[in-house]
Design a protein around this motif. Structure first.
Motif: not given
Length: 348
Positions: A151-155, A246-248, A258-262
């Motif tokens: 996953s791409f993650v931010v604070r 931000l994305a999976i 469910p709101a996080v896109p691939t």
């Protein structure tokens, strides 16, 4: 004739006891010799029947808090309860996982030291000019365990609300934006390199840590602006509202997000690469011990309780046996070599 007959009679009565004695001695000696050779074999069978009669060690080639460590601790607790035996976790991080992997490869092949590895096992063959072990010859498969999408993650307070936002911010502030990843050679680290090449972000610094847990901690403390890593390591902070995903990097959205896109949904093909966990043993581990580990592990993984516990932690169970485990990791050596070559990632 009488003399001979008497002599013969006398001889039989006197010699028979002696012959009988000799037979007893020979028979006893034979039994003793047979016992000398049989005792070690009997001892070996007894020792093997008792396996494991001391703690089994699952070596994690990363620091605590990363995906392999999370799975290891959940799994060993379940194995303790299921088998009544003691299974422990030992972290040996460093050198992209090579320290821990070499340690297992060189350990006594008796079933008491096992590697709980990730895709780094397959990646490192193409990434390093020289390895301190041979992934083809020094290990055997035990079982597949679980997988988690990266996953791409931010604070949560980051202005980046999407991957598109992240790219724009990184281009506008090339000296500010950096990214935490687990060790070089892990799938998150490769994904970041692919992302940088795809978006022409050469100044987006890759801050590499010994393990996924350390990378997550760096994002928590504000040392870095973003992180690429397993969903399993970041999920508690995403659920708590501390991180924003931000994305999976999976073939479908995560049910709890469910709101996080691939990545594919936002236009990034080829980013469907997860972090997979597998059990591997030293190559000369006796088949009986490998079978015990395989059977005990699969029994635990197939329970609804384990599936739910791992899912809540961000992992999907992958209960496959020794042959499937070995087939995947060896096949991925070729797959990741192609990715590394195409991305132009320099060997270490």
């Amino acid at each position: 004739m009488r003399y001979v007959g008497q002599g013969a009679h006398t001889s039989m009565t006197n010699i028979a006891p002696a012959a009988s004695t000799r037979r007893r001695i020979v028979k006893g000696a034979g039994a003793f010799v047979a016992g000398m050779f049989a005792s070690p074999l009997v001892g070996q069978r007894a020792a093997r029947a008792e396996y494991p009669d001391r703690p089994v060690k699952f070596v994690v080639a990363n620091t605590p808090g990363g995906p392999s460590d999370i799975v290891a601790r959940i799994l060993t607790a379940a194995l303790d309860q299921s088998t009544g035996k003691t299974v422990i976790v030992e972290n040996r991080g460093g050198a992209g996982g090579n320290i821990g992997m070499e340690y297992v490869a060189r350990s006594t092949p008796d079933g008491y030291t096992v590697l709980l590895g990730t895709n780094a096992f397959s990646v490192n063959y193409a990434l390093y000019n020289q390895l301190p072990y041979d992934p083809y010859k020094d290990f055997v498969g035990v079982s597949e365990l679980a997988t988690t999408p990266n996953s791409f993650v931010v604070r949560a307070e980051s202005p980046a609300k999407s991957i598109k936002d992240l790219v724009a911010l990184a281009r506008a502030n090339p000296e500010k934006y950096n990214c935490a990843t687990p060790p070089i050679g892990t799938t998150p680290q490769l994904l970041l390199e692919l992302f940088k090449m795809r978006e022409n972000l050469p100044k987006l610094a890759d801050v590499v840590f010994k393990g996924g847990g350390d990378a997550v901690q760096a994002l928590l403390t504000g040392t870095v602006e973003m992180s690429v890593g397993s969903l399993g390591a970041a999920l508690p902070h995403i659920k708590a509202g501390t991180f924003r995903c931000l994305a999976i990097c999976g073939d479908s959205r995560w049910p709890e997000l469910p709101a996080v896109p691939t990545m594919a949904e936002v236009g990034y093909d080829g980013f469907n690469i997860g972090t997979d966990m597998v059990l591997l043993a030293p190559a000369k581990t006796p088949p009986a011990e490998v079978k015990w580990l395989e059977s005990a592990t699969l029994k635990v993984l197939l329970t609804p309780e384990m599936k739910d516990k791992l899912f809540q932690a961000g992992f999907l169970v992958r209960p496959k046996g020794a042959d499937a485990a070995w087939s995947r990791v060896t096949k991925e050596i070729t797959t990741f070599k192609q990715i590394i070559d195409q991305a132009g990632i320099a060997k270490l």
